[in-house]
Design a protein around this motif. Structure first.
Motif, PDB file in Angstrom:
ATOM      1  N   GLY A  63       0.810  -1.066  -0.224  1.00 45.74           N
ATOM      2  CA  GLY A  63      -0.151  -0.333   0.015  1.00 45.74           C
ATOM      3  C   GLY A  63       0.955   1.539  -0.685  1.00 45.74           C
ATOM      4  O   GLY A  63       0.017   2.585  -0.122  1.00 45.74           O
ATOM      5  N   GLY A  64       1.705   1.047   0.042  1.00 49.58           N
ATOM      6  CA  GLY A  64       3.421   2.116   0.137  1.00 49.58           C
ATOM      7  C   GLY A  64       3.259   2.783  -1.097  1.00 49.58           C
ATOM      8  O   GLY A  64       4.034   4.085  -2.095  1.00 49.58           O
ATOM      9  N   PHE A 221       7.965   1.586   7.597  1.00 49.68           N
ATOM     10  CA  PHE A 221       7.274   0.498   7.128  1.00 49.68           C
ATOM     11  C   PHE A 221       6.099   0.302   7.671  1.00 49.68           C
ATOM     12  O   PHE A 221       5.216   0.230   7.544  1.00 49.68           O
ATOM     13  CB  PHE A 221       8.099  -0.678   7.732  1.00 49.68           C
ATOM     14  CG  PHE A 221       8.664  -1.429   6.230  1.00 49.68           C
ATOM     15  CD1 PHE A 221       8.114  -2.559   6.292  1.00 49.68           C
ATOM     16  CD2 PHE A 221       9.998  -1.334   5.782  1.00 49.68           C
ATOM     17  CE1 PHE A 221       8.876  -3.419   5.161  1.00 49.68           C
ATOM     18  CE2 PHE A 221      10.365  -1.429   5.236  1.00 49.68           C
ATOM     19  CZ  PHE A 221       9.329  -2.870   4.563  1.00 49.68           C
ATOM     20  N   ASP A 222       5.756   1.878   8.388  1.00 47.22           N
ATOM     21  CA  ASP A 222       4.702   2.259   9.683  1.00 47.22           C
ATOM     22  C   ASP A 222       3.529   2.318   8.486  1.00 47.22           C
ATOM     23  O   ASP A 222       2.926   3.398   7.472  1.00 47.22           O
ATOM     24  CB  ASP A 222       4.943   3.727   9.930  1.00 47.22           C
ATOM     25  CG  ASP A 222       3.823   3.893  11.410  1.00 47.22           C
ATOM     26  OD1 ASP A 222       2.959   3.473  11.637  1.00 47.22           O
ATOM     27  OD2 ASP A 222       3.732   5.005  11.402  1.00 47.22           O
ATOM     28  N   ARG A 223       2.441   1.315   8.717  1.00 41.56           N
ATOM     29  CA  ARG A 223       0.799   1.989   8.212  1.00 41.56           C
ATOM     30  C   ARG A 223       0.099   2.632   9.583  1.00 41.56           C
ATOM     31  O   ARG A 223      -0.449   1.805   9.849  1.00 41.56           O
ATOM     32  CB  ARG A 223       0.093   0.505   7.489  1.00 41.56           C
ATOM     33  CG  ARG A 223       1.428  -0.373   6.173  1.00 41.56           C
ATOM     34  CD  ARG A 223       0.953   1.145   5.017  1.00 41.56           C
ATOM     35  NE  ARG A 223      -0.564   0.814   5.098  1.00 41.56           N
ATOM     36  CZ  ARG A 223      -1.118  -0.488   4.272  1.00 41.56           C
ATOM     37  NH1 ARG A 223      -0.148  -1.461   3.840  1.00 41.56           N
ATOM     38  NH2 ARG A 223      -2.287  -0.289   3.928  1.00 41.56           N
ATOM     39  N   ARG A 397       3.350  -1.558  17.550  1.00 41.39           N
ATOM     40  CA  ARG A 397       3.837  -0.489  16.272  1.00 41.39           C
ATOM     41  C   ARG A 397       5.121  -0.673  16.433  1.00 41.39           C
ATOM     42  O   ARG A 397       5.683  -0.683  15.602  1.00 41.39           O
ATOM     43  CB  ARG A 397       3.108   0.294  15.877  1.00 41.39           C
ATOM     44  CG  ARG A 397       2.902   0.815  13.631  1.00 41.39           C
ATOM     45  CD  ARG A 397       2.360   2.747  13.839  1.00 41.39           C
ATOM     46  NE  ARG A 397       0.942   1.780  14.340  1.00 41.39           N
ATOM     47  CZ  ARG A 397       0.013   1.994  14.148  1.00 41.39           C
ATOM     48  NH1 ARG A 397       0.507   1.317  12.668  1.00 41.39           N
ATOM     49  NH2 ARG A 397      -1.012   1.460  14.347  1.00 41.39           N
ATOM     50  N   VAL A 398       5.248   0.111  17.702  1.00 43.66           N
ATOM     51  CA  VAL A 398       7.026  -0.284  17.814  1.00 43.66           C
ATOM     52  C   VAL A 398       7.486  -1.762  17.085  1.00 43.66           C
ATOM     53  O   VAL A 398       8.928  -1.325  16.622  1.00 43.66           O
ATOM     54  CB  VAL A 398       7.349   0.318  19.475  1.00 43.66           C
ATOM     55  CG1 VAL A 398       8.875   0.442  19.690  1.00 43.66           C
ATOM     56  CG2 VAL A 398       6.738   1.708  19.093  1.00 43.66           C
ATOM     57  N   GLY A 399       7.360  -2.463  17.927  1.00 44.92           N
ATOM     58  CA  GLY A 399       7.894  -3.961  17.808  1.00 44.92           C
ATOM     59  C   GLY A 399       7.526  -3.996  16.448  1.00 44.92           C
ATOM     60  O   GLY A 399       8.784  -5.274  16.152  1.00 44.92           O
ATOM     61  N   LYS A 550      -1.367  11.076  13.316  1.00 42.11           N
ATOM     62  CA  LYS A 550      -1.446  10.036  11.749  1.00 42.11           C
ATOM     63  C   LYS A 550      -2.968   8.621  11.784  1.00 42.11           C
ATOM     64  O   LYS A 550      -3.760   9.543  11.387  1.00 42.11           O
ATOM     65  CB  LYS A 550      -0.633   9.120  11.992  1.00 42.11           C
ATOM     66  CG  LYS A 550       1.550   9.604  11.862  1.00 42.11           C
ATOM     67  CD  LYS A 550       2.256   8.304  11.893  1.00 42.11           C
ATOM     68  CE  LYS A 550       3.558   9.049  11.281  1.00 42.11           C
ATOM     69  NZ  LYS A 550       4.234   7.914  11.233  1.00 42.11           N
ATOM     70  N   ALA A 551      -3.140   8.266  12.363  1.00 47.02           N
ATOM     71  CA  ALA A 551      -4.640   7.695  12.785  1.00 47.02           C
ATOM     72  C   ALA A 551      -5.466   8.581  13.119  1.00 47.02           C
ATOM     73  O   ALA A 551      -6.592   8.666  12.324  1.00 47.02           O
ATOM     74  CB  ALA A 551      -4.761   6.995  14.273  1.00 47.02           C
TER      75      ALA A 551
END
Length: 633
Positions: A63-64, A221-223, A397-399, A550-551
């Protein structure tokens, strides 16, 4: 590279630009073909590098926006872009999506008859294709290599490049042959792309494809639009049904199960409870699989229940949830699979039900697998990382980001551990009691048993098996009544996850490990996670935002007024009818995100409509007036 933020990944392609300067030509293709005014962060640099003839390795989340990174250079450079993809079953849909944008695209694969292949080959040789899709197996054929020698190639794009890596989760031996591209066509730039790669996979892709001298681009890589949630497994099918009814009624989604039988049972369960669901696994007839995949792509609101055989390359942008009813074997697989949700950037859920039986089953599968010792070690490393993610009391998410080499991320505020932080407790004594039970059975009786029997002993239950083996006479019998059965199963699960116990044999018996003695002696403390009684609700659905905002932005993009919602539904109905008439997936016409923006801004003219993200030149000419007529309704 920072997080990419504009066009959906599946928006790509278009006719060659007349612009002379490469950067200007790339921007022109983006605007004219895709209908976007600006690249996402990082895309421009990749595209300009490949347009200039450079090799590239691109690591970017699902999705990036990976597709644009090779499709635009293929349009700007002279010749045909050759895309190597393992997704034969999806090539037709990929080509349909490109043709809807005005791109001259086609494919060569085993689904075509000789006449169809001859037509495509003639188009390629005549220079009348912008993009040509091939499977790696076909590229290896001498006839295909000879064909490519006689045409003009603008670039080679190696999609799903993790398939080359044995550290990856979709290893394809045919990808190993792709290192020969540089030797046979040394002047043609190569761009390899993957949606997930740890440092180990990254290194292996580099070495196997001969990309050491290429430029490497690693995206954020964050979504942030995805809410990650992992819940204790109790009645997984019922838990899934509750999730769908409460939060995803009428939404499209994917449910992953470990076995074929579980897929069939879960799909039947959902259908019997009023959820439109289809099964997908390798045990089904190929025609049935193809039909189910086609329906999932073309119809709104279907749930696909599948093994991991389904999903790679699925460009459906409006998948609102991905659920796992069994523990994935690796973080890479989990991340790739959950990344199929929310490709349009709108709020989505990644939900996993995880329990003791998952740990026992996967440990047993590794121990009994047919690979060599090195293969089993790799599988164990992958599973250990997945277990650590499940058992963490920190931000999910951090993990996840740390696993892919992105250290130092701040808590997201939009995962279950952020929204409902779990309690921790000192489980050292409980772990000692459990390990003592295993030790005493082994030393005093030379026996080994599974988790259920050990829990019965600790709780002091005189079951038939306990009395049969006279285990009520053990000193550990009944020493664990301070915890209930569910809590003891959680203790067993967490002790296994930490490697303080191991699973042995086909019956899944538990045995001590080298690290068990440290706990038994009291030289190692064991902090455990106490799961919340009720699962957290998604911030994306409830309206609470993330720590970094962001959310909140993802939610805001999905919010519509009552009037705009009515327009959006009208547009969706028009799109569904148009897609059915043309025999293509609905997202090929327009993505939900584009329809939402149209509904919000309610353009009155074609010029106004042309300013909407996702409305390129070809789609404006083809659908513009129909959209305006639908709005005027």
């Amino acid at each position: 590279m920072t997080e990419l933020a504009d066009a959906p990944a599946s928006s790509a392609g278009g006719p060659p630009s007349d612009a002379d300067e490469p950067a200007s030509a790339a921007r022109d293709a983006l605007r004219r073909v895709f209908g976007y005014e600006s690249f996402r962060d990082g895309q421009r640099e990749i595209i300009e590098h490949v347009v200039g003839g450079g090799d590239a390795l691109v690591l970017m989340p699902t999705g990036g926006g990976k597709s644009l990174c090779y499709q635009i250079p293929a349009l700007v450079r002279p010749g045909t872009g050759v895309v190597v993809s393992p997704l034969i079953a999806l090539m037709q849909d990929q080509v349909d999506a490109l043709r809807a944008l005005g791109v001259r695209a086609d494919f060569l694969n085993s689904t075509q008859d000789p006449g169809q292949r001859a037509t495509v080959e003639a188009l390629f040789l005549a220079g009348e294709l912008d993009l040509l899709y091939l499977a790696p197996e076909r590229l290896r054929l001498p006839a295909t290599a000879s064909l490519l020698d006689r045409g003009k190639i603008s670039l080679f794009a190696i999609d799903e490049a993790h398939c080359v890596a044995q550290w990856g989760h979709d290893f394809r031996p045919d990808y190993l042959e792709l290192s020969t591209l540089r030797e046979r066509w040394p002047e043609v730039p190569r761009i390899a792309l993957t949606a997930t790669a740890t440092p180990a996979t990254h290194t292996e892709i580099t070495n196997r494809l001969g990309l050491a001298d290429a430029r490497h681009f690693v995206a954020d890589f964050d979504r942030p639009n995805i809410t990650y949630r992992i819940v204790p497994k109790k009645e997984p099918k019922r838990q899934l049904l509750d999730l769908l009814r409460a939060e995803h009624a009428g939404d499209a989604g994917i449910v992953y199960c470990l076995s074929r039988s579980s897929v069939d049972q879960t799909a039947d369960f959902l259908v019997s409870n009023g959820i439109a669901a289809l099964p997908y696994h390798a045990g089904l007839d190929a025609q049935v699989r193809a039909e189910h995949q086609s329906r999932f792509l073309r119809e709104d609101g279907l749930v696909m229940v599948a093994t991991i055989a389904f999903g790679m390359g699925i460009d459906k942008p409006d998948v609102r949830f991905v659920a796992h009813l069994d523990l994935p074997k690796s973080v890479e697989g989990y991340y790739q699979e959950t990344g199929r949700a929310g490709r349009d950037g709108l709020a989505s859920t990644a939900w996993l039900a995880y329990g003791l039986s998952d740990v026992v089953q996967l440990r047993k599968m590794i121990d009994t697998s047919g690979g060599d010792a090195a293969h089993r070690r790799r599988q164990s490393v992958h599973l250990d990382a997945m277990l650590a993610l499940c058992e963490t009391v920190e931000c999910r998410r951090v993990g996840l980001l740390a696993y892919f080499g992105q250290e130092g991320a701040s808590p997201c505020g939009n995962c279950d551990t952020c929204l409902t932080p779990p309690e921790t407790w000192d489980g050292t004594v409980a772990a000692q009691k459990l390990l003592s039970a295993v030790l005493r059975l082994a030393r005093e009786r030379r026996q080994k048993f599974g988790a259920g029997h050990l829990v019965d002993i600790l709780l002091g239950r005189a079951t038939q098996k306990v009395t049969q083996f006279e285990h009520q006479t053990l000193t550990v019998f009944g020493v664990g009544t301070e915890l209930n059965e569910s809590q003891w199963r959680g203790v067993v699960r967490q002790v296994l996850a930490r490697g303080l116990l191991a699973v042995e044999g086909e019956h899944g018996t538990l045995v001590l490990t080298d690290t068990s003695a440290d706990v038994l002696r009291g030289t190692r403390r064991v902090q455990m996670r106490r799961d919340p009684e009720r699962p957290a609700r998604s911030a994306a659905r409830s309206g609470s935002g993330s720590a970094d905002g962001k959310a909140k932005r993802a939610v805001a993009a999905a919010d519509l007024s009552a009037e705009a919602t009515a327009l959006f539904e009208r547009l969706r109905a028009w799109r569904a009818a148009t897609a059915k008439e043309q025999g293509v997936p609905a997202y090929v016409i327009f993505h939900d995100a584009t329809l939402r923006e149209i509904a919000s801004s309610s353009p009155a003219t074609l010029s106004d409509l042309a300013t909407i993200n996702g409305v390129g030149e070809n789609k404006l000419n083809k659908y513009g007036q129909q959209v305006l007529d639908t709005l005027a309704g």
